[in-house]
Design a protein around this motif. Structure first.
Motif, PDB file in Angstrom:
ATOM      1  N   LEU A   1     -56.391   0.587  18.017  1.00  0.00           N
ATOM      2  CA  LEU A   1     -55.617   0.069  19.148  1.00  0.00           C
ATOM      3  C   LEU A   1     -56.529  -0.384  20.277  1.00  0.00           C
ATOM      4  N   LYS A   2     -57.637   0.324  20.475  1.00  0.00           N
ATOM      5  CA  LYS A   2     -58.598  -0.061  21.509  1.00  0.00           C
ATOM      6  C   LYS A   2     -59.236  -1.404  21.173  1.00  0.00           C
ATOM      7  N   ALA A   3     -59.596  -1.588  19.890  1.00  0.00           N
ATOM      8  CA  ALA A   3     -60.201  -2.857  19.469  1.00  0.00           C
ATOM      9  C   ALA A   3     -59.227  -4.011  19.650  1.00  0.00           C
ATOM     10  N   LEU A   4     -57.954  -3.751  19.424  1.00  0.00           N
ATOM     11  CA  LEU A   4     -56.932  -4.791  19.520  1.00  0.00           C
ATOM     12  C   LEU A   4     -56.632  -5.204  20.958  1.00  0.00           C
ATOM     13  N   LEU A   5     -57.121  -4.454  21.923  1.00  0.00           N
ATOM     14  CA  LEU A   5     -56.904  -4.795  23.323  1.00  0.00           C
ATOM     15  C   LEU A   5     -57.708  -6.019  23.739  1.00  0.00           C
ATOM     16  N   THR A   6     -58.854  -6.226  23.107  1.00  0.00           N
ATOM     17  CA  THR A   6     -59.771  -7.271  23.558  1.00  0.00           C
ATOM     18  C   THR A   6     -60.031  -8.368  22.528  1.00  0.00           C
ATOM     19  N   ASP A   7     -59.858  -8.083  21.240  1.00  0.00           N
ATOM     20  CA  ASP A   7     -60.193  -9.059  20.203  1.00  0.00           C
ATOM     21  C   ASP A   7     -58.942  -9.520  19.463  1.00  0.00           C
ATOM     22  N   ASP A   8     -59.007 -10.738  18.922  1.00  0.00           N
ATOM     23  CA  ASP A   8     -57.945 -11.274  18.083  1.00  0.00           C
ATOM     24  C   ASP A   8     -58.350 -11.122  16.614  1.00  0.00           C
ATOM     25  N   PHE A   9     -57.406 -10.722  15.785  1.00  0.00           N
ATOM     26  CA  PHE A   9     -57.701 -10.477  14.381  1.00  0.00           C
ATOM     27  C   PHE A   9     -56.773 -11.279  13.483  1.00  0.00           C
ATOM     28  N   ALA A  10     -57.319 -11.701  12.343  1.00  0.00           N
ATOM     29  CA  ALA A  10     -56.530 -12.452  11.368  1.00  0.00           C
ATOM     30  C   ALA A  10     -55.635 -11.533  10.561  1.00  0.00           C
ATOM     31  N   VAL A  11     -56.118 -10.314  10.272  1.00  0.00           N
ATOM     32  CA  VAL A  11     -55.373  -9.367   9.443  1.00  0.00           C
ATOM     33  C   VAL A  11     -55.941  -7.968   9.680  1.00  0.00           C
TER      34      VAL A  11
END
Length: 226
Positions: A41-51
């Motif tokens: 969840l922390k990583a998803l705060l700043t980066d966009d991911f394909a999957v």
């Protein structure tokens, strides 16, 4: 140069993360590790991911709870989630995974080739969507600043519209082929729903693009949401 897509790998066991990296390294994308739901969840705060590849069984926040948090956030709700589990699950357990927002549910041990193929589809769709968004942004800037340049600006804008329309048509064709393949080969409701969601987004983008064509008013703006 097309920027590499980011793939989020979430598992509390380092050996499982290492195995996933070995399987997906051939895709030549950016692989990001997370050893817990909180870290993901922390990583998803700043980066966009394909999957996102998300392990179900983790101490503390498990995969289902992590997925629920991801789907509640507007920024991340549309990111495809593939659940990975070692649980010998029945239909009810699988349904819980789809109810949590997964597009696929894969049991360990899994076929590395199949996993890599599934991930590559979402990476390709993500990349195409990013390219379309960039083209839409350039086109909007052109439309906003082109009125002062007269005929030449009009020709350039028409060229940009034609190029963007061609790019969108290619993605539409790929999405249609993917939906057809899923309908023939997959009974997974979550995967089919994700393909339908993509088609709806493409339809909206096509309508906005058509509204920019000469003679249609030209007042619409292309949607730039993720």
């Amino acid at each position: 140069m097309v920027q590499k897509a980011k793939i989020l790998l979430v598992d509390d066991r380092p050996e499982n993360l290492l195995a996933l990296e070995a399987i997906l390294s051939a895709l030549d994308q950016t692989l990001v590790r997370a050893s817990s739901g909180e870290e993901a969840l922390k990583a998803l705060l700043t980066d966009d991911f394909a999957v996102i590849l998300l392990d179900v069984q983790m101490p503390g926040m498990d995969g289902f709870e992590t997925a629920a948090h991801i789907k509640r956030r507007e920024r991340t709700r549309d990111i495809p989630i593939i659940f990975l589990t070692a649980i010998n699950h029945g239909p009810h357990h699988t349904f819980r995974g789809y109810a949590a927002g997964a597009v696929d549910y894969i049991s360990k041990p899994f076929d590395p080739w199949v996993l890599r193929a599934k991930v590559s589809v979402f990476v390709e769709l993500y990349t195409k969507n990013c390219q379309l968004r960039e083209q839409a942004a350039l086109l909007r800037l052109q439309l906003e600043g082109g009125s002062s340049n007269g005929v030449d600006a009009g020709k350039e804008t028409a060229g940009l519209l034609a190029e963007l329309s061609a790019r969108l048509a290619a993605v539409e064709e790929q999405a249609e082929a993917l939906t057809k393949q899923l309908g023939e080969d997959s009974a997974d409701a979550g995967v089919v729903a994700t393909a339908a969601h993509l088609e709806r987004k493409l339809t909206g983008l096509r309508r906005a693009l058509d509204a920019l064509e000469p003679g249609t008013g030209g007042g619409a703006m292309l949607p730039l949401q993720g």
